[in-house]
Design a protein around this motif. Structure first.
Motif, PDB file in Angstrom:
ATOM      1  N   MET A  17     -10.143   5.106 -12.675  1.00  0.00           N
ATOM      2  CA  MET A  17     -10.730   3.658 -12.500  1.00  0.00           C
ATOM      3  C   MET A  17     -10.284   3.073 -11.249  1.00  0.00           C
ATOM      4  O   MET A  17     -11.264   2.523 -10.442  1.00  0.00           O
ATOM      5  CB  MET A  17     -10.466   2.786 -13.539  1.00  0.00           C
ATOM      6  N   GLN A 393     -14.834   5.094 -13.781  1.00  0.00           N
ATOM      7  CA  GLN A 393     -14.871   5.416 -12.601  1.00  0.00           C
ATOM      8  C   GLN A 393     -16.305   5.209 -11.654  1.00  0.00           C
ATOM      9  O   GLN A 393     -16.121   4.577 -10.535  1.00  0.00           O
ATOM     10  CB  GLN A 393     -14.458   6.832 -12.337  1.00  0.00           C
ATOM     11  N   MET A 396     -16.670   1.388 -11.019  1.00  0.00           N
ATOM     12  CA  MET A 396     -15.764   0.974  -9.707  1.00  0.00           C
ATOM     13  C   MET A 396     -16.316   1.612  -8.401  1.00  0.00           C
ATOM     14  O   MET A 396     -16.506   0.903  -7.571  1.00  0.00           O
ATOM     15  CB  MET A 396     -14.294   1.272  -9.847  1.00  0.00           C
ATOM     16  N   ARG A 397     -16.634   3.017  -8.495  1.00  0.00           N
ATOM     17  CA  ARG A 397     -17.322   3.764  -7.385  1.00  0.00           C
ATOM     18  C   ARG A 397     -18.557   2.804  -6.739  1.00  0.00           C
ATOM     19  O   ARG A 397     -18.694   2.703  -5.397  1.00  0.00           O
ATOM     20  CB  ARG A 397     -17.593   4.995  -7.551  1.00  0.00           C
ATOM     21  N   HIS A 399     -19.368  -0.160  -7.510  1.00  0.00           N
ATOM     22  CA  HIS A 399     -19.381  -1.659  -7.477  1.00  0.00           C
ATOM     23  C   HIS A 399     -18.162  -2.365  -6.640  1.00  0.00           C
ATOM     24  O   HIS A 399     -18.507  -3.162  -5.894  1.00  0.00           O
ATOM     25  CB  HIS A 399     -19.262  -2.460  -8.944  1.00  0.00           C
ATOM     26  N   ARG A 402     -11.663  -0.566  -4.003  1.00  0.00           N
ATOM     27  CA  ARG A 402     -10.583  -1.259  -3.659  1.00  0.00           C
ATOM     28  C   ARG A 402      -9.873  -0.623  -2.405  1.00  0.00           C
ATOM     29  O   ARG A 402      -9.462  -1.007  -1.418  1.00  0.00           O
ATOM     30  CB  ARG A 402      -9.274  -0.958  -4.795  1.00  0.00           C
ATOM     31  N   GLN A 413      -9.767  -7.159  -8.677  1.00  0.00           N
ATOM     32  CA  GLN A 413     -10.048  -6.028  -9.291  1.00  0.00           C
ATOM     33  C   GLN A 413      -9.267  -6.335 -10.676  1.00  0.00           C
ATOM     34  O   GLN A 413      -9.785  -5.710 -11.806  1.00  0.00           O
ATOM     35  CB  GLN A 413      -9.588  -4.820  -8.747  1.00  0.00           C
ATOM     36  N   LEU A 417     -10.620  -5.816 -14.539  1.00  0.00           N
ATOM     37  CA  LEU A 417     -10.217  -4.684 -15.327  1.00  0.00           C
ATOM     38  C   LEU A 417      -9.952  -5.483 -16.614  1.00  0.00           C
ATOM     39  O   LEU A 417     -10.300  -4.928 -17.944  1.00  0.00           O
ATOM     40  CB  LEU A 417      -8.988  -4.242 -15.011  1.00  0.00           C
TER      41      LEU A 417
END
Length: 584
Positions: A17, A393, A396-397, A399, A402, A413, A417
């Motif tokens: 993540m 993952q 997050m990739r 959207h 970080r 973030q 989470l």
């Protein structure tokens, strides 16, 4: 990405993540990113050097006013906006092109009725006439149904329920698309679990889809591809006929056919069930063997690649008598007589699908691989199943990256989470445990610690990785591998989405983008339908974080159309700077 899947455990979930373990390397001797600038043929989109470059180019385009009437929200300035999401994360705001595939949007009209009018009032005689050009008779593809146009913003104030759906990329159903013939004319239907879903058609005007099709490995000749496509199509009808949908599907369901060995048992039981074996029919009623929509596509496609429906494979598996009975039912089906394939299926349209016995010499697909690849290929299924780590993952990739946007994003973030907690617990089956259960308490405590670390800005991303490492180790020690039941493995609709974007490899097949499905009432003919599509307009502004990046664009071009993210870019020298990091 060049990072390895860390674990299917909770530890791996959090690690991926947060992108721990990612690295970017350049191959010596290759063309350097951006070396020659970006210039591609105007008709090239998707994976431009691959099969999707030759797909049917639709003469239709979206009618933005009609889309706005259906989905509401802010007025649309481009069709790409309908398939992107605005991330409003406090002080940080940017556009994420989650449902785009690196090039011009190819609009494929759909409807469940004939004789409709398009958005411009033009007569549209046949509901599936354009889909049938994309999927000619005998071919098979997938419709990834989603709700992105209805949910085009994500904010920190969103509910946990909405975050759960966003974590799944707003992808909520997979329909299997099969090209058929209607009274001698090309047409198309869908096969679904549950069987009666949309009565085998394509759906309402507010439930769009992305059409994709299988891409075979390079070692499979065109003749073999045709044979495997026939075998897959027959497996799809067979498994659809005998399988049952989990009526309360809500996460935590095991992926029973999670290896070639277990898939073989499913194939055996499917053939036996079609032949009338009551015990085999009961096999598919067991809770652990219920099959949801995307799982049907996964199981049937995998079975079609690994187990040819011919004497060589089937007689040792089920015996001559059962195999003869199965073949008899298949021949009755093709003769349009009553058969198990139709009598046990609530989708009446499956009667129009032609079934096939595989050529006598057809072998499992891995046997055609080069000698040095055969053993590895034998262990694969059509697609690599996901763990919860993969699901998070990929959210997050697509959207919130970080490492690209910097440590100032840490508090945001961390809040995201925290919002994911209910959905993650449900998907892992932990929500069913009482809060006093030691296992639930241990997971909650670890989650709290993770949120604290994730919310803390560090001096660099490397320092953040160092800080999170001990918690990752603790998670690995706390949660070992799952048993072999398939619990903890998933094939959600979003799997087909990210495979098409080139993000989730490891299966026997890839997927190629064919087009975005919009209802007939939301499209109109282009002013010049014969003209190839122009180079796409930028989806995001040049100063936004996805500009010049392959994040979410593997297999195509960056959202601002400044560089490329496909295999051909290495040869042409127009790769984005982060191509190796995100797409290799």
């Amino acid at each position: 990405m060049k990072s390895k899947l860390l674990s299917s455990t909770l530890g791996g979930l959090f690690a991926l993540m947060l992108f721990v373990g990612c690295s970017a390397e350049s191959d010596d001797g290759s063309a350097k990113p951006g070396q020659t600038g970006f210039s591609r043929p105007p008709a090239c989109y998707g994976k431009c050097d691959g099969p999707s470059a030759g797909t049917f180019l639709s003469p239709y385009e979206a009618d933005l006013e009609a889309l706005h009437r259906t989905y509401g929200g802010a007025p649309l300035k481009s069709v790409e906006q309908a398939f992107s999401v605005q991330m409003d994360l406090g002080e940080v705001s940017f556009t994420a092109p989650t449902h785009l595939f690196g090039g011009p949007v190819n609009i494929i009209p759909y409807a469940d009725e004939d004789a409709l009018s398009d958005a411009a009032g033009r007569f549209f005689p046949h509901r599936d006439e354009i889909i049938a050009k994309v999927f000619p008779p005998g071919s098979v593809g997938f419709a990834i149904k989603h709700h992105r146009p209805s949910h085009r913003t994500i904010s920190l104030g969103g509910s946990a329920a909405s975050m759960k759906e966003n974590m799944k990329l707003q992808d909520t159903h997979i329909g299997i698309v099969v090209g058929i013939e209607w009274n001698g004319q090309p047409g198309a239907i869908t096969i679904n679990n549950p069987q009666s879903y949309q009565q085998g058609l394509f759906g309402d005007d507010d439930y769009p889809m992305i059409f994709v099709r299988p891409v075979f490995p390079g070692y499979v000749s065109s003749q073999l591809q045709s044979a495997f496509m026939d075998n897959i199509r027959t497996m799809m009808v067979g498994f659809n006929t005998v399988s049952n949908f989990p009526g309360d599907y809500n996460g935590g369901d095991p992926l029973a056919a999670n290896s070639p060995e277990k898939l073989q048992t499913h194939v055996e039981m499917m053939v036996r069930a079609i032949a009338g074996d009551a015990a085999a029919e009961q096999f598919f009623r067991r809770p652990e063997n219920l099959i949801y929509c995307a799982e049907l596509a996964f199981v049937a496609t995998s079975a079609g690649l690994l187990f040819p429906l011919n004497d060589t494979t089937m007689i040792p598996l089920v015996g001559q008598q059962v195999w003869d009975t199965f073949q008899s039912e298949l021949h009755k089906h093709n003769a349009h007589e009553r058969s198990a394939f139709t009598e046990q299926n609530e989708n009446e349209l499956v009667s129009s699908v032609t079934l096939s016995i595989a050529p006598a010499d057809l072998q499992p697909i891995a046997e055609y691989a080069p000698a040095n690849m055969i053993e590895a290929e034998r262990q694969k299924l059509a697609f690599k199943p996901m763990t919860m780590a993969d699901i998070v993952q990929h959210f997050m990739r697509t959207h919130v990256p970080r490492e690209q946007m910097g440590e100032s994003l840490a508090p945001v973030q961390g809040q995201l989470l925290g919002l994911m907690r209910p959905g993650l617990l449900e998907a892992m089956g932990m929500d069913r445990l009482p809060s006093s259960d030691p296992r639930r308490q241990a997971v909650d405590a670890l989650f709290d610690n993770m949120v604290q670390v994730v919310s803390t800005p560090y001096g660099s991303y490397a320092e953040f990785q160092q800080a999170i490492a001990p918690l990752m180790d603790q998670a690995r020690a706390m949660t070992g591998p799952r048993d072999d039941s398939g619990t903890g493995l998933f094939v959600p609709p979003s799997l087909f989405h990210v495979v098409t974007q080139g993000k989730h490899n490891g299966g026997l097949l890839q997927l190629a983008y064919e087009g975005h499905g919009l209802h007939v009432t939301q499209v109109k003919l282009k002013a010049n339908p014969s003209q190839p599509p122009a180079t796409p307009e930028p989806v995001v502004e040049p100063n936004e974080p996805f500009a010049g990046s392959c994040v979410g664009s593997c297999g195509g071009v960056s959202p601002d159309v400044s560089c490329a993210c496909d295999d051909l870019c290495v040869q042409l020298g127009d790769c984005c700077e982060d191509y190796d990091q995100h797409c290799q």
